[in-house]
Design an enzyme around this catalytic site. Structure first.
Site, PDB file in Angstrom:
ATOM      1  N   VAL A   1       0.854  -1.178   0.000  1.00 48.07           N
ATOM      2  CA  VAL A   1       0.000   0.000   0.000  1.00 48.07           C
ATOM      3  C   VAL A   1       0.896   1.236   0.000  1.00 48.07           C
ATOM      4  O   VAL A   1       1.759   1.388   0.869  1.00 48.07           O
ATOM      5  CB  VAL A   1      -0.937   0.022   1.229  1.00 48.07           C
ATOM      6  CG1 VAL A   1      -1.798   1.290   1.202  1.00 48.07           C
ATOM      7  CG2 VAL A   1      -1.833  -1.214   1.247  1.00 48.07           C
TER       8      VAL A   1
ATOM      9  N   LYS B   1      -3.211   0.424  -3.564  1.00 49.58           N
ATOM     10  CA  LYS B   1      -2.949  -0.927  -3.084  1.00 49.58           C
ATOM     11  C   LYS B   1      -2.631  -1.819  -4.271  1.00 49.58           C
ATOM     12  O   LYS B   1      -3.457  -2.005  -5.168  1.00 49.58           O
ATOM     13  CB  LYS B   1      -4.168  -1.463  -2.327  1.00 49.58           C
ATOM     14  CG  LYS B   1      -3.953  -2.801  -1.637  1.00 49.58           C
ATOM     15  CD  LYS B   1      -5.173  -3.148  -0.784  1.00 49.58           C
ATOM     16  CE  LYS B   1      -4.967  -4.430  -0.010  1.00 49.58           C
ATOM     17  NZ  LYS B   1      -6.154  -4.740   0.852  1.00 49.58           N
TER      18      LYS B   1
ATOM     19  N   ASP C   1     -14.642  -9.618   8.001  1.00 48.26           N
ATOM     20  CA  ASP C   1     -13.402  -9.486   8.771  1.00 48.26           C
ATOM     21  C   ASP C   1     -13.415  -8.193   9.584  1.00 48.26           C
ATOM     22  O   ASP C   1     -12.426  -7.449   9.606  1.00 48.26           O
ATOM     23  CB  ASP C   1     -12.187  -9.532   7.844  1.00 48.26           C
ATOM     24  CG  ASP C   1     -10.888  -9.867   8.590  1.00 48.26           C
ATOM     25  OD1 ASP C   1     -10.973 -10.448   9.703  1.00 48.26           O
ATOM     26  OD2 ASP C   1      -9.799  -9.560   8.075  1.00 48.26           O
TER      27      ASP C   1
END
Length: 387
Positions: free
Chosen positions: A25, A40, A142
């Site tokens: 990143v 990214k 997540d």
């Protein structure tokens, strides 16, 4: 301007990247729009050069593409925006909003214990962001402190949708996720749902309140942590931090229910419950301004305890039911009656007034539930004037 050295003809990378196993990143400048962005890059070639199995490298590429597609669907100030996606010299990249700040994980690791007001505000914003994602059929899968950024202004931004599940799109199921925050059903291979995300929110809320997750630690074996999520009941946050109002314990307990059906039905319902917590804190802060309950012979310790328990029950029902559902209306009616019987006639009238207005909105002015609520309002208003 010479754009030959720019990525995609517009992006100029700055400094050094933050590198991970699956990508890098960079902070970059978007020369076309004159703004700072985050870029990214997928480390596909690096994975292959390091001898990663082809199926793992391809799975990583699918995750990367899924992240871009997931973020592109969502439009919320609580989720980092996706700006662009393309390829540069054989490397795929995505361009995202640059969030200046630090992760919630860093706040929890380096800062003092979070005050309740900040905990409530950030939890509400997490639910707001998830609600926007779920509305467009994106399941994050997540949610954890490391994927919750706190901006310099002190607001939440959800990031890292690499494990996101896009309903309606064929994709390989995965049981990946962070063990400390993964819902029980996902340990059995379940794809995950909105309520799986809400379980993770419960784990994050528990950690904000107590300083540690409800089950295990980062040093524990993942399968051991998984068994805890599936089999163990979490302690109440107030057991670790005395003074936390009972409503906080109640919300955490509901979010961490083993059965997904026992959790809030969606992120918007969870957000409304958290808003009620903020109202509770406001009321606590303004205790001196609230009218006192009259000390009358009708008051008793057992009645007060009954009212307190019923108040908590209503809070739970408001999470699990729509405001017009019968169990909630019955509980609110009983709460108003008991409040009046305790000697707080004005409090009973106020509760009936709110209930009557809600019933009128839900069912119309001539429904029996509406008429009963207005009757209770008139009765306790009369008692208040007589006293």
């Amino acid at each position: 301007m010479d754009t030959s050295s720019l990525i995609g003809g517009r992006y100029r990378r700055r400094g050094e990247p933050t590198s991970g196993a699956m990508g890098d990143v960079w902070i970059a400048e978007d020369t076309k729009l004159d703004r700072i962005v985050a870029m990214k890059f997928l480390a596909h070639r690096r994975l292959m050069q390091q001898g990663a199995p082809t199926d793992f490298a391809e799975s990583t590429a699918r995750m990367f593409q899924r992240e871009a597609r997931a973020m592109a669907r969502i439009n919320s100030s609580r989720v980092a925006h996706l700006y662009d996606s393309d390829e540069h010299e054989g490397d795929v990249y995505i361009v995202m909003e640059y969030v200046e700040g630090e992760s919630l994980a860093e706040h929890l690791r380096t800062g003092p214990k979070l005050p309740l007001e900040r905990t409530v505000r950030w939890t509400r914003q997490i639910c707001e962001g998830l609600g926007a994602a779920h509305d467009v059929k994106v399941i994050h899968r997540d949610i954890k402190p490391g994927n919750i950024m706190i901006t310099r202004k002190g607001d939440v931004k959800l990031v890292d949708f690499g494990l996101a599940y896009l309903a309606g799109i064929t994709q390989t199921h995965t049981v990946a996720g962070t063990p400390l925050y993964k819902a029980p059903e996902r340990w059995h291979g379940d794809t995950g749902s909105e309520r799986s995300d809400l379980y993770s929110v419960g784990c994050v809320l528990f950690e904000m309140l107590t300083g540690h997750p409800p089950f295990g630690s980062p040093h524990d074996d993942p399968m051991t942590v998984g068994r805890m999520h599936q089999d163990d009941m979490p302690a109440s946050p107030s057991d670790h931090r005395p003074g936390i109002p009972a409503q906080f314990d109640s919300l955490v307990r509901i979010l961490l229910a083993k059965d997904p059906a026992d959790r809030p039905k969606n992120a918007h319902a969870a957000e409304r419950a958290v808003i009620e917590l903020s109202h509770l804190l406001d009321a606590t802060d303004g205790t001196a301004e609230r009218s006192e309950v009259p000390d009358t012979p009708g008051s008793s310790t057992s009645l007060s305890q009954h009212i307190e328990a019923l108040d908590l029950r209503i809070f739970e029902l408001e999470i699990l039911h729509d405001r017009g559902d019968q169990p909630l209306i019955e509980a609110r009616t009983e709460h108003a009656e008991l409040t009046g019987q305790s000697g707080d006639t004005r409090g009973a009238a106020a509760l009936y007034d709110r209930l009557a207005r809600d019933c009128q909105e839900f069912f119309g002015p001539y429904d029996v539930r509406t008429l009963d609520a207005f009757e209770g309002l008139a009765r306790w208003n009369g008692a208040a004037r007589a006293s």
